[in-house]
Structures are given as structure tokens and as C-alpha cells.
Design a protein around this motif. Structure first.
Motif, PDB file in Angstrom:
ATOM      1  N   ASP A  44       0.608  -1.284   0.035  1.00 57.31           N
ATOM      2  CA  ASP A  44      -0.032  -0.075  -0.126  1.00 57.31           C
ATOM      3  C   ASP A  44       0.891   1.418   0.018  1.00 57.31           C
ATOM      4  OD1 ASP A  44      -2.321  -1.761  -0.001  1.00 57.31           O
ATOM      5  OD2 ASP A  44      -2.649  -1.264   2.062  1.00 57.31           O
ATOM      6  N   GLU A  45       1.936   1.286   0.817  1.00 56.54           N
ATOM      7  CA  GLU A  45       2.598   2.303   0.960  1.00 56.54           C
ATOM      8  C   GLU A  45       3.376   2.606  -0.355  1.00 56.54           C
ATOM      9  OE1 GLU A  45       3.079   4.935   3.123  1.00 56.54           O
ATOM     10  OE2 GLU A  45       1.375   3.991   4.204  1.00 56.54           O
ATOM     11  N   ALA A  46       3.866   1.576  -1.039  1.00 55.01           N
ATOM     12  CA  ALA A  46       4.586   1.593  -2.279  1.00 55.01           C
ATOM     13  C   ALA A  46       3.751   2.355  -3.307  1.00 55.01           C
ATOM     14  CB  ALA A  46       5.152   0.175  -2.615  1.00 55.01           C
ATOM     15  N   GLY A  47       2.539   1.634  -3.227  1.00 55.33           N
ATOM     16  CA  GLY A  47       1.542   2.439  -4.264  1.00 55.33           C
ATOM     17  C   GLY A  47       1.289   3.830  -4.191  1.00 55.33           C
ATOM     18  N   ARG A  48       1.256   4.104  -2.931  1.00 53.71           N
ATOM     19  CA  ARG A  48       0.846   5.527  -2.619  1.00 53.71           C
ATOM     20  C   ARG A  48       2.027   6.373  -2.905  1.00 53.71           C
ATOM     21  NH1 ARG A  48      -2.742   3.956   1.395  1.00 53.71           N
ATOM     22  NH2 ARG A  48      -1.123   3.304   3.018  1.00 53.71           N
ATOM     23  N   ASN A  49       3.336   5.867  -2.787  1.00 51.86           N
ATOM     24  CA  ASN A  49       4.247   6.820  -3.222  1.00 51.86           C
ATOM     25  C   ASN A  49       4.781   6.925  -4.441  1.00 51.86           C
ATOM     26  OD1 ASN A  49       4.683   8.059  -0.449  1.00 51.86           O
ATOM     27  ND2 ASN A  49       5.217   5.917   0.249  1.00 51.86           N
ATOM     28  N   ASP A  50       4.378   6.013  -5.442  1.00 49.96           N
ATOM     29  CA  ASP A  50       4.878   5.791  -6.790  1.00 49.96           C
ATOM     30  C   ASP A  50       3.638   6.153  -7.669  1.00 49.96           C
ATOM     31  OD1 ASP A  50       5.814   5.440  -9.476  1.00 49.96           O
ATOM     32  OD2 ASP A  50       6.848   3.651  -8.700  1.00 49.96           O
ATOM     33  N   PRO A  51       3.562   7.307  -8.356  1.00 49.80           N
ATOM     34  CA  PRO A  51       2.170   7.675  -9.181  1.00 49.80           C
ATOM     35  C   PRO A  51       2.348   6.841 -10.326  1.00 49.80           C
ATOM     36  CG  PRO A  51       4.001   9.453  -9.297  1.00 49.80           C
ATOM     37  CD  PRO A  51       4.598   8.344  -8.090  1.00 49.80           C
ATOM     38  N   ASP A  52       3.418   6.279 -11.006  1.00 50.40           N
ATOM     39  CA  ASP A  52       3.605   5.312 -12.169  1.00 50.40           C
ATOM     40  C   ASP A  52       3.148   4.095 -11.774  1.00 50.40           C
ATOM     41  OD1 ASP A  52       3.842   7.499 -13.730  1.00 50.40           O
ATOM     42  OD2 ASP A  52       5.893   7.558 -13.530  1.00 50.40           O
ATOM     43  N   LEU A  53       3.080   3.468 -10.626  1.00 48.56           N
ATOM     44  CA  LEU A  53       2.902   2.089 -10.181  1.00 48.56           C
ATOM     45  C   LEU A  53       1.403   1.840 -10.384  1.00 48.56           C
ATOM     46  CD1 LEU A  53       4.350  -0.609  -9.126  1.00 48.56           C
ATOM     47  CD2 LEU A  53       3.628   0.413  -6.866  1.00 48.56           C
ATOM     48  N   VAL A  54       1.420   0.831 -11.152  1.00 44.65           N
ATOM     49  CA  VAL A  54      -0.254   0.263 -11.249  1.00 44.65           C
ATOM     50  C   VAL A  54      -0.672  -1.051 -10.501  1.00 44.65           C
ATOM     51  CG1 VAL A  54      -1.748  -0.672 -13.237  1.00 44.65           C
ATOM     52  CG2 VAL A  54       0.056   1.295 -13.681  1.00 44.65           C
ATOM     53  N   GLU A  55       0.477  -1.705 -10.277  1.00 41.26           N
ATOM     54  CA  GLU A  55       0.085  -3.040  -9.532  1.00 41.26           C
ATOM     55  C   GLU A  55       1.307  -3.564  -8.720  1.00 41.26           C
ATOM     56  OE1 GLU A  55      -2.150  -7.160  -9.905  1.00 41.26           O
ATOM     57  OE2 GLU A  55      -1.592  -6.284 -11.907  1.00 41.26           O
ATOM     58  N   LEU A  56       1.325  -3.911  -7.620  1.00 44.10           N
ATOM     59  CA  LEU A  56       2.308  -4.458  -6.911  1.00 44.10           C
ATOM     60  C   LEU A  56       1.903  -5.889  -6.344  1.00 44.10           C
ATOM     61  CD1 LEU A  56       5.430  -4.551  -5.891  1.00 44.10           C
ATOM     62  CD2 LEU A  56       4.409  -3.238  -3.935  1.00 44.10           C
ATOM     63  N   ALA A  57       2.239  -6.915  -6.303  1.00 38.44           N
ATOM     64  CA  ALA A  57       2.123  -8.217  -5.813  1.00 38.44           C
ATOM     65  C   ALA A  57       3.246  -8.986  -5.299  1.00 38.44           C
ATOM     66  CB  ALA A  57       1.466  -9.169  -6.950  1.00 38.44           C
ATOM     67  N   MET A  58       3.077  -9.502  -4.259  1.00 34.13           N
ATOM     68  CA  MET A  58       4.098 -10.194  -3.390  1.00 34.13           C
ATOM     69  C   MET A  58       3.531 -11.700  -3.608  1.00 34.13           C
ATOM     70  SD  MET A  58       4.656  -7.436  -0.554  1.00 34.13           S
ATOM     71  CE  MET A  58       5.071  -5.735  -0.950  1.00 34.13           C
ATOM     72  N   VAL A  74       6.224 -18.744  -2.310  1.00 30.35           N
ATOM     73  CA  VAL A  74       7.008 -19.727  -3.184  1.00 30.35           C
ATOM     74  C   VAL A  74       5.957 -20.525  -3.953  1.00 30.35           C
ATOM     75  CG1 VAL A  74       8.733 -21.731  -3.145  1.00 30.35           C
ATOM     76  CG2 VAL A  74       9.081 -19.707  -1.586  1.00 30.35           C
ATOM     77  N   GLU A  75       5.129 -20.808  -3.320  1.00 25.16           N
ATOM     78  CA  GLU A  75       4.065 -21.951  -4.081  1.00 25.16           C
ATOM     79  C   GLU A  75       2.979 -21.185  -4.971  1.00 25.16           C
ATOM     80  OE1 GLU A  75       2.349 -24.115  -0.797  1.00 25.16           O
ATOM     81  OE2 GLU A  75       4.542 -25.101  -0.370  1.00 25.16           O
ATOM     82  N   GLY A  76       3.281 -20.011  -5.173  1.00 21.97           N
ATOM     83  CA  GLY A  76       2.483 -19.212  -6.161  1.00 21.97           C
ATOM     84  C   GLY A  76       1.281 -18.290  -5.528  1.00 21.97           C
ATOM     85  N   GLN A  77       0.974 -18.559  -4.197  1.00 18.67           N
ATOM     86  CA  GLN A  77      -0.064 -17.928  -3.449  1.00 18.67           C
ATOM     87  C   GLN A  77       0.139 -16.314  -3.505  1.00 18.67           C
ATOM     88  OE1 GLN A  77       2.322 -19.727  -2.125  1.00 18.67           O
ATOM     89  NE2 GLN A  77       2.374 -19.400  -0.003  1.00 18.67           N
ATOM     90  N   VAL A  78      -0.560 -15.529  -3.520  1.00 17.37           N
ATOM     91  CA  VAL A  78      -0.530 -14.111  -3.402  1.00 17.37           C
ATOM     92  C   VAL A  78      -0.693 -13.811  -1.975  1.00 17.37           C
ATOM     93  CG1 VAL A  78      -1.395 -11.633  -4.322  1.00 17.37           C
ATOM     94  CG2 VAL A  78      -1.380 -13.610  -5.889  1.00 17.37           C
ATOM     95  N   LEU A  79       0.556 -13.137  -1.542  1.00 20.89           N
ATOM     96  CA  LEU A  79       0.513 -12.876  -0.045  1.00 20.89           C
ATOM     97  C   LEU A  79      -0.117 -11.353   0.024  1.00 20.89           C
ATOM     98  CD1 LEU A  79       3.770 -14.214   0.868  1.00 20.89           C
ATOM     99  CD2 LEU A  79       1.601 -15.423   1.197  1.00 20.89           C
ATOM    100  N   ALA A  80       0.192 -10.591  -0.724  1.00 19.15           N
ATOM    101  CA  ALA A  80      -0.160  -9.081  -0.983  1.00 19.15           C
ATOM    102  C   ALA A  80      -0.355  -8.632  -2.064  1.00 19.15           C
ATOM    103  CB  ALA A  80       0.627  -8.117   0.072  1.00 19.15           C
ATOM    104  N   ARG A  81      -1.364  -7.726  -2.296  1.00 22.58           N
ATOM    105  CA  ARG A  81      -1.509  -7.161  -3.711  1.00 22.58           C
ATOM    106  C   ARG A  81      -2.098  -5.620  -3.413  1.00 22.58           C
ATOM    107  NH1 ARG A  81      -4.281 -10.516  -7.434  1.00 22.58           N
ATOM    108  NH2 ARG A  81      -2.088 -10.728  -8.700  1.00 22.58           N
ATOM    109  N   TRP A  82      -1.557  -4.886  -4.369  1.00 27.45           N
ATOM    110  CA  TRP A  82      -1.814  -3.168  -4.317  1.00 27.45           C
ATOM    111  C   TRP A  82      -2.028  -3.022  -5.857  1.00 27.45           C
ATOM    112  CZ3 TRP A  82      -0.464   0.770  -7.258  1.00 27.45           C
ATOM    113  CH2 TRP A  82      -1.228   2.030  -6.789  1.00 27.45           C
ATOM    114  N   ARG A  83      -3.367  -2.581  -5.960  1.00 25.78           N
ATOM    115  CA  ARG A  83      -3.515  -2.327  -7.506  1.00 25.78           C
ATOM    116  C   ARG A  83      -4.472  -0.705  -7.514  1.00 25.78           C
ATOM    117  NH1 ARG A  83      -6.942  -6.724 -10.111  1.00 25.78           N
ATOM    118  NH2 ARG A  83      -5.211  -7.686  -9.648  1.00 25.78           N
ATOM    119  N   ARG A  84      -3.934  -0.025  -8.709  1.00 26.81           N
ATOM    120  CA  ARG A  84      -4.440   1.061  -8.779  1.00 26.81           C
ATOM    121  C   ARG A  84      -5.686   1.053  -9.579  1.00 26.81           C
ATOM    122  NH1 ARG A  84      -1.978   5.922  -7.961  1.00 26.81           N
ATOM    123  NH2 ARG A  84       0.144   4.992  -7.996  1.00 26.81           N
TER     124      ARG A  84
END
Length: 140
Positions: free
Chosen positions: A77-91, A94-104
Motif C-alpha cells: 500500500d505504501e509503495a503504491g501511494r508513493n509511486d504515481p506510475d505504479l499500477v500494480e504490486l504483488a508479493m 514460493v508456491e504461487g500464492q498471492v500474499l499481498a497485492r496493491w492495484r491502482r
């Protein structure tokens, strides 16, 4: 039209030809420079994006190891708020499960730069960070 052109003096014909040639060269030069600048900006954005992802992965490695979803979501959430060009960030674990996601919101139809980097510690992989940046400012 060519009949009128023959009626012009030789000096006027040469001047007109040189003006037309100058105009065409200016247009071609502008397009070439725009292409070079776009390529440069894309490479620069890729380098900066990869650097940002590496820093985020280094910052969040402990939370990735313990799979602390709330901490990872806060980082996203903080990364998304601080980067105006960031559209999506997913963490992603190892097994492919999404642990966190931020999307504009409202970014459909945009041309995106997609990057990812592994989250590792002492050579062991704990997941991956995936990000997408909007390249609209580059293509203006």
C-alpha cells in the motif's frame, strides 16, 4: 500544377525545393529523436523499476519468510501511494500464492512495463515481487 511551376523562375523553383526538403528533413529528424528518447526513457524506467523492486524485496524478506500478510500489504500500500506510475504490486509466495497485492483503480487500456524479482535470503528463494508501471508519460 507543373505548368505553373515552369512559369516560376529557376531561383524560386530551387528555393521552393530547398524549403520542402528542409521541412521533410526536420520531420524525419523529429521522429528519429522521439524514437531514441522513448527508448532511453523506457530503459531508464526499467532500470529504476528493477532497482525499486529489489529494494522492496530486501525490505520485505522477513515478512515474506514468515508470510506476514498484513505487513506485506502495508508495504504494498505504501509503495503504491508513493509511486504515481505504479499500477500494480504483488508479493507472491514460493508456491504461487498471492500474499499481498496493491492495484491502482482505472488503469485498463494502459501500456504497462511489467517487472519481477525473486525474494531470496542466503541463496534460498522465498517468493517473488511483481510490479507493473504505466508507461503513458514516456509515450507522450
Amino acid at each position: 500544377m507543373f505548368g505553373r511551376l515552369r512559369q516560376l523562375s529557376f531561383r524560386t523553383q530551387v528555393t521552393s525545393f530547398l524549403l520542402l526538403l528542409t521541412l521533410l528533413l526536420a520531420l524525419a529528424s523529429g521522429e528519429i529523436l522521439r524514437d531514441i528518447e522513448t527508448r532511453f526513457l523506457t530503459e531508464n524506467m526499467t532500470r529504476q523499476g528493477q532497482h525499486a523492486l529489489t529494494l522492496l524485496a530486501t525490505t520485505a524478506v522477513d515478512a515474506m519468510i514468515t508470510q506476514d500478510g498484513s505487513l506485506l500489504q502495508t508495504v504494498a500500500d505504501e509503495a503504491g501511494r508513493n509511486d504515481p506510475d505504479l499500477v500494480e504490486l504483488a508479493m507472491v509466495g514460493v508456491e504461487g500464492q498471492v500474499l499481498a497485492r496493491w492495484r491502482r483503480p482505472d488503469t485498463s487500456g494502459h501500456e504497462l512495463l511489467r517487472l519481477s524479482t525473486p525474494v531470496t535470503l542466503a541463496g534460498e528463494r522465498f517468493g517473488e515481487m511483481r510490479a507493473s508501471w504505466d508507461t503513458a508519460r514516456i509515450n507522450q
